[in-house]
Design an enzyme around this catalytic site. Structure first.
Site, PDB file in Angstrom:
ATOM      1  N   CYS A   2       0.853  -1.180   0.000  1.00  0.00           N
ATOM      2  CA  CYS A   2       0.000   0.000   0.000  1.00  0.00           C
ATOM      3  C   CYS A   2       0.892   1.234   0.000  1.00  0.00           C
ATOM      4  O   CYS A   2       1.941   1.264   0.623  1.00  0.00           O
ATOM      5  CB  CYS A   2      -0.940   0.103   1.185  1.00  0.00           C
ATOM      6  N   ARG A  27       3.684  -0.411  -4.911  1.00  0.00           N
ATOM      7  CA  ARG A  27       3.439  -0.886  -3.545  1.00  0.00           C
ATOM      8  C   ARG A  27       2.130  -1.667  -3.430  1.00  0.00           C
ATOM      9  O   ARG A  27       1.830  -2.238  -2.384  1.00  0.00           O
ATOM     10  CB  ARG A  27       3.402   0.291  -2.578  1.00  0.00           C
ATOM     11  N   TRP A  73      -2.864  -2.703  -1.615  1.00  0.00           N
ATOM     12  CA  TRP A  73      -2.608  -4.134  -1.766  1.00  0.00           C
ATOM     13  C   TRP A  73      -3.388  -4.786  -0.647  1.00  0.00           C
ATOM     14  O   TRP A  73      -3.058  -4.647   0.530  1.00  0.00           O
ATOM     15  CB  TRP A  73      -1.117  -4.424  -1.636  1.00  0.00           C
ATOM     16  N   ASN A  99      -1.266   2.523   5.491  1.00  0.00           N
ATOM     17  CA  ASN A  99      -0.415   1.441   5.006  1.00  0.00           C
ATOM     18  C   ASN A  99       0.034   0.646   6.223  1.00  0.00           C
ATOM     19  O   ASN A  99       0.649   1.219   7.124  1.00  0.00           O
ATOM     20  CB  ASN A  99       0.800   2.025   4.272  1.00  0.00           C
ATOM     21  N   GLY A 100      -0.282  -0.648   6.251  1.00  0.00           N
ATOM     22  CA  GLY A 100       0.141  -1.471   7.378  1.00  0.00           C
ATOM     23  C   GLY A 100      -0.952  -2.452   7.752  1.00  0.00           C
ATOM     24  O   GLY A 100      -1.939  -2.608   7.033  1.00  0.00           O
ATOM     25  N   GLU A 469      16.530 -18.274  -9.053  1.00  0.00           N
ATOM     26  CA  GLU A 469      16.163 -16.887  -9.365  1.00  0.00           C
ATOM     27  C   GLU A 469      15.431 -16.805 -10.714  1.00  0.00           C
ATOM     28  O   GLU A 469      14.433 -16.101 -10.851  1.00  0.00           O
ATOM     29  CB  GLU A 469      17.426 -16.001  -9.358  1.00  0.00           C
ATOM     30  N   LYS A 473      11.598 -15.508 -11.415  1.00  0.00           N
ATOM     31  CA  LYS A 473      11.289 -14.405 -12.348  1.00  0.00           C
ATOM     32  C   LYS A 473      10.218 -14.836 -13.327  1.00  0.00           C
ATOM     33  O   LYS A 473       9.280 -14.109 -13.619  1.00  0.00           O
ATOM     34  CB  LYS A 473      12.591 -14.042 -13.081  1.00  0.00           C
ATOM     35  N   GLU A 476       6.713 -15.227 -11.572  1.00  0.00           N
ATOM     36  CA  GLU A 476       6.039 -14.038 -11.036  1.00  0.00           C
ATOM     37  C   GLU A 476       5.485 -13.125 -12.127  1.00  0.00           C
ATOM     38  O   GLU A 476       4.477 -12.472 -11.904  1.00  0.00           O
ATOM     39  CB  GLU A 476       6.916 -13.275 -10.038  1.00  0.00           C
TER      40      GLU A 476
HETATM   41  C1  F6R Z   1      11.105 -10.783  -6.952  1.00  0.00           C
HETATM   42  C2  F6R Z   1      11.172  -9.793  -5.899  1.00  0.00           C
HETATM   43  C3  F6R Z   1      10.937 -10.243  -4.510  1.00  0.00           C
HETATM   44  C4  F6R Z   1      11.830  -9.467  -3.538  1.00  0.00           C
HETATM   45  C5  F6R Z   1      11.459  -9.816  -2.092  1.00  0.00           C
HETATM   46  C6  F6R Z   1      12.347  -9.121  -1.099  1.00  0.00           C
HETATM   47  O1  F6R Z   1      11.335 -10.200  -8.192  1.00  0.00           O
HETATM   48  O2  F6R Z   1      11.378  -8.635  -6.131  1.00  0.00           O
HETATM   49  O3  F6R Z   1      11.134 -11.616  -4.363  1.00  0.00           O
HETATM   50  O4  F6R Z   1      13.159  -9.787  -3.779  1.00  0.00           O
HETATM   51  O5  F6R Z   1      10.137  -9.428  -1.859  1.00  0.00           O
HETATM   52  O6  F6R Z   1      12.279  -7.736  -1.231  1.00  0.00           O
HETATM   53  P1  F6R Z   1      13.408  -6.796  -0.679  1.00  0.00           P
HETATM   54  O7  F6R Z   1      14.661  -7.101  -1.422  1.00  0.00           O
HETATM   55  O8  F6R Z   1      12.909  -5.410  -0.919  1.00  0.00           O
HETATM   56  O9  F6R Z   1      13.565  -7.124   0.778  1.00  0.00           O
END
Ligand code: F6R
Length: 592
Positions: A2, A27, A73, A99-100, A469, A473, A476
């Site tokens: 959010c 967000r 969200w 947000n929260g 990884e 990708k 998602e």
């Molecule tokens: C995938 C992606 C997520 C973030 C994960 C952690 O493309 O972006 O898997 O890597 O949500 O987010 P951060 O790095 O912001 O803690």
């Protein structure tokens, strides 16, 4: 998750709210809304869907100078207009965006219902609005009502609050969800991060946990725990609004994939001056003296740490990697002197913030590696390393992963003062450039993959980390089911999944495991799989599908990951999906 914005300006606030929300739509983007003071009344406009839908629905001209906005969200209640923010309190005295997540919202809601409050939505936010209203009825003072609300509710919140009796003020409160104030020539603003405010403000205030206050056209008031007034300390940011330009690219993801080489270069420039490494000396001493390094991260950042821990082990350090949401509830370190490395692009990930509170009790040194200066994880750490990757707008992380792996390689190099990592990263930059220049072949492979329901990625050793990884990708942003396996694990079960034409993508970077890996690929091919081999030039066979130029083995993922990123991008493009904002996801995961 959010995003919230707010502003008190001498110009109509509509465009700031809408354009600002667009910059933080990463967000969350299942519904959006704004509330603007129109005369004495806060008018609320909401839609299910994107900020663009809200923009189209709104009158172009809304004259109000004070307003708040939200992009959601969903946590409590499905995405719908009713559940979209802003939410008004029972009498309409307060309108708020949030947000929260409020953890005790059921108990608080029940207590309010006993007092005669009723609720339109399923959200915890509407509960907060009514807690503030109830407190105001008892205290007759909005600051006191907010302060009491902060002890009534448990959980995370960044709140922007309109009070209908004061149409020239926005109140705010914050705990565990990010919130910043921006001051500009035309007023004062609020937002979940810098992006919405870059065009309207040049000085910023970071609001810390348990702080609350208000902004008006020319005043900012802030209070801390015990309701003491706080001094307002401004800072500037190096972020520029131009960073949000697409520069001719159709999507941020494509632009960000192709920034990989410049990310590596920027990191080298920031952490090596041509003669020595530029890492904080005290931090390096603590890492050297540590008997265990514990990496904590989620998602893509976790995958980067899998490689990082290999670099650290090679440099002589015992190191372990944990998924943050797992470690938070079962914390463990084998060391007596532990350095915890928190890896987070956003610096706001709730699972990591949870780990932080656990790690602090366990003693040890906390290092945050993040792309977001001033983020919660950065402010709470003993040391911060910035990734200098620039704003990453697409929800799927690409260049930040490249920066994370490169930063860990540099740090491991610095441990033994081994500057060979610099030449190695220069080789990576050249190889990445070559993949970027020759990525058309990946487009053709993407056409084949785009029609499939399941895709498997195989690798051994560091190629398995890479496979994880690439698989993340793909799933998602294309919504194709995908999994990654270590090459050797296949015949222990997963091979049963292979059918005619199932795509199986195998990575080959290591001479030690090359033959075993090729055998694994033959095994699936014999069962009908369409094998796609991505190999390093030194190990390539003529029939391999994609060959990447030379980069040292331990850094080869920094080059081959571009294959996985392009593949996911072109498959999603072929399937006509929203590449930069995939369904159900948000970039900054601020709820557990
Ligand atoms: C995938 C992606 C997520 C973030 C994960 C952690 O493309 O972006 O898997 O890597 O949500 O987010 P951060 O790095 O912001 O803690």
């Amino acid at each position: 998750m959010c995003g919230i914005v707010g502003g008190v300006s001498n110009k109509p606030i509509r465009n700031y709210l809408i354009e600002g929300l667009k910059t933080i739509e990463y967000r969350g983007y299942d519904s959006a809304g704004i509330a603007v003071f129109n005369g004495k009344k806060a008018e609320i406009y909401k839609v299910r869907g994107r900020v663009e839908d809200l923009d189209n629905k709104l009158e172009k001209r809304i004259d109000g100078l004070v307003g708040i906005g939200h992009t959601r969200w969903a946590t409590h209640g499905e995405p719908s207009v009713i559940n979209a923010h802003p939410h008004a309190s029972k009498s309409g005295l307060f309108s708020i965006v949030h947000n929260g997540v409020i953890e005790n919202f059921r108990a608080v809601k029940n207590a309010l219902m006993e007092k005669g409050y009723s609720f339109l939505s399923e959200t915890d936010t509407e509960v907060i609005a009514n807690v503030i209203e109830e407190n105001y009825r008892h205290t007759g003072d909005v600051y006191k009502a907010i302060s009491k609300m902060m002890s009534d509710v448990k959980g995370s919140y960044a709140l922007a609050i309109l009070f209908s009796k004061e149409p020239d003020i926005i109140y705010f409160a914050k705990n565990r969800s990010p919130l910043l104030i921006g001051r500009g020539q035309n007023g004062n603003f609020l937002a979940s991060d810098y992006l919405p405010m870059l065009k309207v403000a040049d000085q910023f205030v970071t609001i810390s946990d348990y702080q609350y206050g208000s902004i008006s056209l020319d005043d900012i008031k802030m209070f801390g725990r015990n309701d003491h007034p706080l001094p307002i300390v401004f800072h500037e940011t190096e972020l520029k609004p131009e960073a949000l330009d697409l520069n001719g690219y159709p999507h941020y993801m494509l632009k960000e994939i192709e920034e990989a080489d410049s990310c590596v270069k920027l990191l080298v420039d920031n952490y090596y001056d041509g003669k020595s490494f530029l890492f904080d000396k005290e931090m390096m001493r603590q890492i050297k003296e540590a008997d265990n390094i514990v990496f904590l991260a989620c998602g893509t950042s976790y995958h980067a740490c899998l490689l990082g821990s290999r670099f650290f082990r090679k440099a002589g350090k015992i190191s372990d990697v944990y998924i943050a949401s797992e470690w938070a509830y079962n914390p463990y370190t084998s060391g007596k002197k532990t350095v915890y490395i928190f890896m987070s692009q956003s610096g706001e990930t709730a699972d990591l913030i949870h780990c932080l509170s656990v790690a602090k009790k366990m003693d040890g040194t906390i290092i945050t590696i993040t792309n977001t200066q001033g983020s919660t994880l950065s402010r709470s750490a003993d040391h911060t390393l910035l990734l200098y990757a620039g704003i990453e707008v697409a929800v799927a992380s690409t260049k930040a992963y490249v920066a994370q792996v490169s930063a860990l390689a540099l740090l491991a190099g610095a441990l033994n003062d081994d500057a060979s990592v610099i030449a190695d990263l220069e080789a990576v930059i050249a190889a990445q450039q070559s993949v970027i220049d020759n990525h058309d072949k990946i487009k053709n492979l993407a056409s084949f993959v785009s029609g499939k329901n399941d895709v498997y990625f195989l690798g051994r050793g560091l190629d398995y980390d890479l496979a994880l990884e690439c698989s993340l990708k793909l799933k998602e942003i294309t919504y194709i089911h995908s999994e990654a396996f270590p090459g050797g694990e296949l015949k222990h079960g997963p091979i049963a999944l292979i059918e005619k034409d199932t795509p199986v993508i195998g990575f080959i970077s290591d001479a030690k495991t090359e033959l075993a890996m090729r055998s694994n690929l033959h095994e699936v091919e014999a069962r009908g799989a369409r094998v796609i081999v991505v190999s390093s030039i030194t190990l390539a066979h003529p029939e391999d599908d994609f060959v990447v130029p030379y980069a040292p083995k331990y850094l080869s993922s920094l080059v081959k990951v571009l294959f996985g990123q392009y593949l996911a991008y072109y498959v999603a493009l072929k399937r006509g999906l929203n590449i930069d904002k995939p369904r159900n996801l948000a970039k900054s995961v601020t709820v557990e």
